[in-house]
Write a protein that holds these residues in place. Structure first.
Motif, mmCIF file in Angstrom:
data_model
loop_
_atom_site.group_PDB
_atom_site.id
_atom_site.type_symbol
_atom_site.label_atom_id
_atom_site.label_comp_id
_atom_site.label_asym_id
_atom_site.label_seq_id
_atom_site.Cartn_x
_atom_site.Cartn_y
_atom_site.Cartn_z
ATOM 1 N N GLU C 259 0.807 -1.225 0.000
ATOM 2 C CA GLU C 259 0.000 0.000 0.000
ATOM 3 C C GLU C 259 0.832 1.264 0.000
ATOM 4 O O GLU C 259 0.330 2.333 -0.301
ATOM 5 C CB GLU C 259 -0.983 -0.001 1.167
ATOM 6 C CG GLU C 259 -0.310 0.033 2.532
ATOM 7 C CD GLU C 259 -1.255 0.555 3.624
ATOM 8 O OE1 GLU C 259 -1.762 1.680 3.476
ATOM 9 O OE2 GLU C 259 -1.436 -0.156 4.621
ATOM 10 N N ASN C 260 2.092 1.133 0.382
ATOM 11 C CA ASN C 260 2.956 2.314 0.328
ATOM 12 C C ASN C 260 3.709 2.357 -0.987
ATOM 13 O O ASN C 260 3.626 1.435 -1.798
ATOM 14 C CB ASN C 260 3.913 2.310 1.514
ATOM 15 C CG ASN C 260 3.173 2.572 2.811
ATOM 16 O OD1 ASN C 260 2.361 3.500 2.888
ATOM 17 N ND2 ASN C 260 3.413 1.733 3.803
ATOM 18 N N GLU C 261 4.444 3.428 -1.177
ATOM 19 C CA GLU C 261 5.153 3.594 -2.425
ATOM 20 C C GLU C 261 6.109 2.423 -2.651
ATOM 21 O O GLU C 261 6.259 1.918 -3.758
ATOM 22 C CB GLU C 261 5.956 4.904 -2.321
ATOM 23 C CG GLU C 261 5.998 5.681 -3.574
ATOM 24 C CD GLU C 261 6.867 6.913 -3.365
ATOM 25 O OE1 GLU C 261 6.976 7.373 -2.204
ATOM 26 O OE2 GLU C 261 7.451 7.385 -4.339
ATOM 27 N N HIS C 262 6.795 2.040 -1.581
ATOM 28 C CA HIS C 262 7.766 0.960 -1.688
ATOM 29 C C HIS C 262 7.331 -0.203 -0.819
ATOM 30 O O HIS C 262 6.719 -0.006 0.228
ATOM 31 C CB HIS C 262 9.146 1.458 -1.233
ATOM 32 C CG HIS C 262 9.612 2.607 -2.048
ATOM 33 N ND1 HIS C 262 10.039 2.476 -3.354
ATOM 34 C CD2 HIS C 262 9.663 3.930 -1.768
ATOM 35 C CE1 HIS C 262 10.357 3.660 -3.832
ATOM 36 N NE2 HIS C 262 10.132 4.569 -2.897
ATOM 37 N N ILE C 287 -0.299 -0.942 -4.721
ATOM 38 C CA ILE C 287 -1.738 -1.025 -5.021
ATOM 39 C C ILE C 287 -2.092 -0.134 -6.201
ATOM 40 O O ILE C 287 -2.947 -0.474 -7.015
ATOM 41 C CB ILE C 287 -2.634 -0.645 -3.812
ATOM 42 C CG1 ILE C 287 -2.131 0.610 -3.100
ATOM 43 C CG2 ILE C 287 -2.759 -1.804 -2.838
ATOM 44 C CD1 ILE C 287 -3.112 1.122 -2.054
ATOM 45 N N LEU C 288 -1.408 0.997 -6.325
ATOM 46 C CA LEU C 288 -1.728 1.908 -7.423
ATOM 47 C C LEU C 288 -1.380 1.263 -8.759
ATOM 48 O O LEU C 288 -2.197 1.250 -9.692
ATOM 49 C CB LEU C 288 -0.971 3.233 -7.238
ATOM 50 C CG LEU C 288 -1.315 4.343 -8.212
ATOM 51 C CD1 LEU C 288 -2.810 4.643 -8.215
ATOM 52 C CD2 LEU C 288 -0.526 5.605 -7.894
ATOM 53 N N ASP C 289 -0.178 0.694 -8.846
ATOM 54 C CA ASP C 289 0.222 0.035 -10.090
ATOM 55 C C ASP C 289 -0.615 -1.210 -10.357
ATOM 56 O O ASP C 289 -0.843 -1.587 -11.505
ATOM 57 C CB ASP C 289 1.712 -0.353 -10.045
ATOM 58 C CG ASP C 289 2.603 0.862 -10.226
ATOM 59 O OD1 ASP C 289 2.126 1.865 -10.816
ATOM 60 O OD2 ASP C 289 3.762 0.830 -9.771
ATOM 61 N N THR C 351 -3.528 -7.421 6.380
ATOM 62 C CA THR C 351 -3.363 -5.965 6.254
ATOM 63 C C THR C 351 -4.315 -5.268 7.208
ATOM 64 O O THR C 351 -5.338 -5.841 7.599
ATOM 65 C CB THR C 351 -3.651 -5.501 4.815
ATOM 66 O OG1 THR C 351 -3.547 -4.065 4.754
ATOM 67 C CG2 THR C 351 -5.052 -5.883 4.372
ATOM 68 N N THR C 352 -3.970 -4.040 7.570
ATOM 69 C CA THR C 352 -4.903 -3.265 8.390
ATOM 70 C C THR C 352 -5.775 -2.355 7.529
ATOM 71 O O THR C 352 -6.566 -1.572 8.063
ATOM 72 C CB THR C 352 -4.142 -2.407 9.428
ATOM 73 O OG1 THR C 352 -3.172 -1.617 8.740
ATOM 74 C CG2 THR C 352 -3.446 -3.299 10.452
ATOM 75 N N LEU C 353 -5.628 -2.441 6.203
ATOM 76 C CA LEU C 353 -6.569 -1.713 5.339
ATOM 77 C C LEU C 353 -7.969 -2.292 5.541
ATOM 78 O O LEU C 353 -8.128 -3.472 5.849
ATOM 79 C CB LEU C 353 -6.174 -1.858 3.869
ATOM 80 C CG LEU C 353 -5.104 -0.909 3.319
ATOM 81 C CD1 LEU C 353 -4.857 -1.198 1.845
ATOM 82 C CD2 LEU C 353 -5.495 0.554 3.500
#
Lengths: 376, 461, 461, 376
Positions: C259-262, C287-289, C351-353
């Motif tokens: 979920e983070n950039e890296h 997640i974005l990619d 995940t905590t999402l």
């Protein structure tokens, strides 16, 4: 004192109270005008408590700062008393004690034998519910301590008044049985019709002993003969249960059942609701800021050095300061959010204690009817 | 005879049957009670024995004749007392299991190695033959002995399977029953057994025991109660407070708040408390009357007590009507007191109403330092409640607790927890009612950042 | 030597210390490792023994001298292998406990009857004296023997307390350590031990074992994964798939969505998988990619592979830069494949999402019949998710499961569950991805009231 | 067949599939063109399944009515296979089997011994994760059944291919040990370097036997000597654990630990949110309607009979029809509300299975390193 036997309205001079500092810090304090209850946050004068209703919160200004500290003054109950005891003692905790009392139907008709007394915590619960409690402690010092405590708590007595119904005897019941006679070390008061020996007639027995099988043969002398008698042995090891089962069978106890009771406590917590969309938008926000940064750097590079190498290969160093600060922080990035902070969405969750009491003891129950004959 | 110790006429008792099922019966003098396939007995034959006694029904020649003539009716047998502790068959059974040697004995296979299908086909007796035996039989044990004889592969079973088989058969053919005191726990287990899980809100004996202890229920308290189980919770309270003693010297009272127009305490009909006792110790008020009670003036508008002379002058019918109305009037005044004046010694609740709106309002009249204990089938509803209570300074340290009892098989040499057990049992939220201190200097007190006790969030850790 | 069987240089291993604590160390050849108060040893001295071997550190005269000159540094001792199975003291201890007679022996009091305060005051040796002994000592057992001698009331204790005392002291003064393989479970227990409960989301070994089984993790699968534990979950998958075998013939892959950039897979640094192995078997995508991947055209806009000839003509610097960009380009294309084309053999998530919005979207590319298993510290978050999945025909029979392991004390004659244990362990939601049938005649299908399986509500009962 | 060893995309003729009817009704079916899968709701033609992807839902019109019935066709996994087995068999369920596999670190390097095979359900899980599984069954018929099943499931073999790694031997391991030789009743294929005896070299042992203590002495012949070997005994009774502990000590096993595993499954349910205010308003509504009724009756009475008796004494019979029907039914009074009905508010709750598996067996773990020497 009547602190354990009567519901009291107001905190009075001389009352034994339980002062609640926190869940794990509850202290027994006798109210004395002019005295103070000292904590590391400051002193709470008893005078501030006396005359107030039980359950009152007491506030003081903390030492050296302009803040406030709080305690609550509670009337003792057997359960609060159990919580207030130092945890190093072996204590029968509420999940076990409450089950035993319910399971043995220990109400106002119960004449209870408890051996041994131990910390006396279970004795208080028995005293509350039963008609009469005969408790036995073989350890001299613990006997004297418990005797003193029961006196102070107002639960010692011959049951002429509600809750004043405990008799304690110094005794190794395995060796010397349960009968209480003149000249024994006991709080029992021998009256007119019990001059020589106490009439115990117990119908509820609780044995918290390392070798209950040695005490079981001695029970016949003191249990009620004309009604069903219930028995519970409290033993940590399974081998003790096995030996107990053997003794129960041998001495004519039936309806044998063994159980374990497991009590758990849950914390109520909140977990932040972090949606996928917010997480995606956060990444987009970072990306767009980074792209701005890249563009800016590109312009700078274009202006100052030649174009041939190193740019736009994706290995841009993230640690370079980007133009604007990232603004979209849906999860409160960068500072520690307080649980339940109204700025965010939360989901209620429970969390079991981080260390649970996974085992206390095995409870072996049995019953016996001495006289099987019919009453006219 | 003490009805708390002995079997007496008119009493409700709970019978344990060979199937391990229970049955609640009223012991009508001179009546008879049928236990279906386990036989029938005359009530008078069991009176006077200690509660907890086990009886066996047996039939002699005479009974058999009755049987012949009265095919449709369960013939009434005679009873004899069974001494469980000296029951040879039971002892044999447990002796066999405790002696390891038996595992290797000639008659039982070490394991089921040579046994493939243990089914009815191996039992060579037909159901008809078994039925025939049952009609002739003196005791269930004999049927079982005969069945073993004719069981082709009985000796191929391990001693463990043999035991299981014996036990199953014994349960099926024994005509024993035990007469037990109908305690609140016995009533609960009876209701669970017959599948009334929803009615009793999935309660367990251990949860109820814990509720009673945490609520500090005593013989001399006045408790506020909501009971969504139709009287079971109230029965638990009554038993703990009075132990079935209808001549109790104790003055404890239960004020039951009900959400419907009329209270539902139906299950108290199984108890042995007479109506009058219940009237004295259990008071019922609807939520509407409790939360929006009429004023004393309103009550007095509807009725004015007359002077003694005026009453004396009334005629029969009018006078009776007057007394009825007087009683109602007094009941109304008492109700207003319970709704407005009494400070309760505890609040115990088991309801499916939403708790966060209910408990804070019900707690208004709970005295400081007294416990509040709320039962729920679901932890999630208590979780919601606990967050509401955390934010309210009138509640000290709300805790969600769970207690579970795990029963064992107690055959020596084969100790282990039972393989299956009931899953439910519910949860409790417990806390103490407290009285917040007036904030000495409001602004600063609010700014207090380091109280000994963080008031808004009292966690278990 | 097989690094999965033997202690080899360069390996990460986990050491079990006398305190029962663990320590992860890298076995640098020729180096030494300090265990603080338990002593130090040379890495080379333990190489070649089987993983799982227990060693004892001892000091001879020579060592003592080093000790004198180098006061601040933990002196490096020598090691000898301990045979736990023949360890006399251990055997004595358990023999003492298994023989009941010992309970009544002269030297131990039947109970603590005559003992009031067992505290340090009864131990007559001062800490200085003990420290002195430790410096001189050949083994911890001797210190303990001396301490017992000087313990005033040791013989007044029951044999049970004596044992406890001995065990406590033994742990304190023994210089033993065991060198264990650093499995995923060992890593988890290490993290829990040092208090990283939140980091590992309160996981337990049994929950992870169940997750791996329910997700049907195999050596030849391609799994989609979200790992909020910083690589621990991925390590569990890797170990189950490859068992530490870096020359594996198996082709299984884990695609990690972050979920983070890296990605954060920091904990893999403790594993013995080389970076290259991890690159081959673990792919990471944000997640974005993953959810909004670039199109192939977009990727090709930024870069066009050149022909061999063109590359050949490039000069050093330019050529290197070209290859770097080519690699990135290929990585991008591969990433697009993982985001759009691959049908996964399973989805495992910790995940905590918020799960209800996440899991249905992550499940889009899970192949039919394959498992979806979601770990959460809290049952409540899985409850919410399960209701979402019930309403979605792509998920078959979502179930919330809990598994708890309860350890026992295994001293014969004193068997019982440990008195306390860790409370947490988390929960799993598990279901299978399925492919809803096209509704044959939509209106009627919707009206279906008696399907074999009620599609909207698949309960566990 | 490769149904247990490879991930398959499409349902093919000849595949062993698991057809999911409900949670408690999962059936193993081999796909054969032209055949039907019959249920009481109707027949599902295999032809409707073959060629579709695994996981497909299959719908048919139910017999005699215009409704639809559904099933799902799944590819077998060890866990689904366990669920599909008839429950009367003693099975090692997933909470235990998954813990044992994880705890013994049973991955692609594990050479596993399992005794006895039993229903073969755990064998499938071992076969999935381990390098090699040697399973032993002393019961002739069960041995043959398992052998057949393992063949059908494609997991029998010498581990030359992934998942084809199971060897089953007919043996009483307590009496005759674990060694596998020529002429034994076994599926083991003796190759060139194992002409006389199988090289077992097990490093993971699982004993599900009534008397594991009789098998433990025989393990030395077959366990790996140059690495740590793990052992797990699966015993329902505590006395078996005690005897096992004795044998483990005697035969040099260490790191002895015993645990119980408890698995629970929760249903997700919804409970109606019934607020106090709604409940109060409902009572008010009833009261006002009743008052209307009372007023109306009063009027009627006033009109027809004398005023002197029986009215307004509060004992009004509720069963009398009141004027208007009560309209305020916030909780759906009078009809059974479907859980989750959108007309009402609901709270998500969980409910544990109504009957839980409270005990399966005790798991006793131990380990052993045969050769303590150092490798060069």
């Amino acid at each position: 004192m009547t602190c354990f036997t009567e519901y009291k309205d107001l905190i009075q001079e001389g009352d034994l109270t339980l002062i609640w500092i926190s869940r794990n810090n509850i202290r027994a304090v006798v109210m004395k005008a002019g005295e103070n209850f000292n904590t590391r946050y400051g002193s709470f004068p008893h005078n501030d408590m006396i005359g107030k209703p039980y359950g009152s919160q007491i506030a003081i200004r903390t030492k050296g700062s302009n803040k406030f500290a709080f305690i609550h003054v509670l009337q003792p109950t057997p359960e609060l008393w159990t919580l207030s005891l130092p945890h190093r003692t072996q204590i029968v905790y509420t999940p076990d004690s409450s089950y035993i009392i319910e399971r043995m139907n220990c109400g106002p008709n119960a004449r209870v034998i408890e051996a041994g007394t131990g910390s006396g915590s279970f004795s208080h619960a028995f005293a509350r519910s039963a008609q009469k409690l005969f408790t036995y402690e073989f350890h001299q010092v613990r006997y004297e301590q418990a005797l003193e405590e029961f006196k102070d708590h107002g639960i010692l007595g011959d049951a002429s008044k509600y809750g004043e119904n405990v008799t304690i005897t110094h005794r190794d019941v395995c060796e010397n049985g349960f009968r209480i006679k003149q000249n024994d070390t006991t709080s029992f008061e021998f009256g007119e019709d019990e001059e020589i020996e106490a009439k115990i007639n117990a119908n509820v027995i609780f044995l918290d002993l390392p070798a209950p099988w040695d005490a079981i043969p001695n029970l016949n002398d003191v249990i009620a003969s004309d009604e069903k008698v219930g028995l519970c042995c409290f033993s940590p090891c399974i081998e003790q249960v096995d030996k107990t089962l053997e003794a129960l069978e041998k001495y004519g106890w039936t309806d044998v059942e063994m159980v374990e009771v497991q009590g758990k406590q849950y914390e109520s917590r909140r977990q932040m609701v972090r949606t996928l969309d917010d997480a995606l938008n956060r990444l987009k926000d970072i990306k767009s800021h980074k792209l701005e940064g890249v563009e800016r750097r590109k312009r700078l590079l274009n202006e100052t050095i030649n174009e041939s190498c190193g740019i736009d290969d994706g290995s841009v160093d993230d640690k370079r300061p980007s133009t604007g600060k990232t603004k979209f922080n849906p999860f409160g990035k960068g500072f520690r959010v307080k649980e339940g902070d109204k700025e965010f969405k939360w989901k209620d969750v429970t969390k079991v204690e981080s260390e649970i009491k996974s085992h206390t003891s095995y409870l072996t129950f049995a019953s016996k009817i001495v006289k099987k004959d019919r009453l006219a | 005879m003490d009805p708390l110790k002995h079997i007496v006429a008119g009493q409700h008792v709970i019978l344990k049957l060979p199937s391990n099922n229970s049955k609640i019966v009223e012991l009508k003098p001179d009546g008879s009670i049928s236990l279906g396939k386990f036989g029938s007995f005359n009530v008078n034959d069991i009176l006077g024995y200690a509660l907890g006694t086990t009886f066996e029904i047996y039939y002699n020649e005479e009974n058999q004749e009755t049987n012949q003539t009265n095919k449709n009716k369960n013939p009434v047998g005679q009873v004899r007392v069974i001494d469980n502790s000296k029951d040879t068959s039971a002892n044999e059974e447990s002796r066999a299991t405790s002696e390891e040697n038996d595992l290797n004995s000639m008659d039982s296979s070490l394991s089921n190695k040579n046994l493939i299908n243990v089914g009815n086909e191996i039992q060579k007796m037909t159901m008809d033959e078994i039925e025939q035996l049952k009609k002739q039989s003196v005791s269930g044990n004999e049927i079982i002995a005969k069945m073993i004889e004719s069981h082709g592969s009985f000796h191929q079973k391990t001693s463990h399977s043999q035991e299981k088989y014996l036990k199953r058969k014994k349960q099926k053919f024994s005509k024993r029953f035990t007469v037990n005191y109908l305690s609140s726990s016995a009533l609960l287990s009876f209701l669970l057994e017959k599948g009334d899980i929803q009615r009793v809100m999935d309660m367990s004996e251990e949860s109820m025991g814990m509720l009673l202890n945490l609520a500090n229920i005593r013989s001399n308290g006045t408790y506020l109660c909501m009971d969504g189980t139709g009287g079971l919770l109230v029965y638990f309270l009554l038993e703990r407070m009075f132990g079935g003693d209808i001549k109790t010297k104790f003055t404890g009272k239960i004020v039951v708040i009900h959400e419907n127009e009329h209270p539902n305490l139906d299950l108290l009909k199984f108890s042995n408390y007479p109506e009058e006792f219940i009237r004295d110790h259990v008071k019922t008020i609807s939520i509407l009357d409790y939360f929006e009670p009429p004023t004393v003036e309103e009550i007095q508008q509807g009725f004015t007590p007359l002077s003694k002379e005026e009453v004396h002058e009334m005629k029969g019918n009018r006078r009776n009507a007057y007394f009825r109305r007087l009683k109602l009037y007094k009941g109304q005044l008492e109700m207003v007191d319970y709704a407005t004046k009494v400070q309760y010694d505890g609040l115990v609740v088991a309801t499916t109403l939403s708790l966060p709106s209910l408990i804070p309002r019900l707690s208004e009249h709970v005295h400081g330092s007294r416990p509040i204990v709320c039962y729920s089938q679901f932890k999630e509803t208590l979780l919601e409640l606990s967050h509401t209570l955390y934010d309210d300074l009138r509640f000290l340290a709300p805790s969600i607790v769970e207690t579970r009892c795990r029963p064992y098989q107690t055959i020596r040499g084969k100790l282990h927890p039972l393989m299956t057990m009931r899953g439910g049992g519910g949860y409790l939220l417990s806390c103490n009612r407290v009285i917040p201190a007036p904030e000495p200097e409001p602004v600063q007190a609010k700014g207090s950042e380091e109280p000994i006790e963080t008031l808004k969030k009292q966690k278990t850790e």
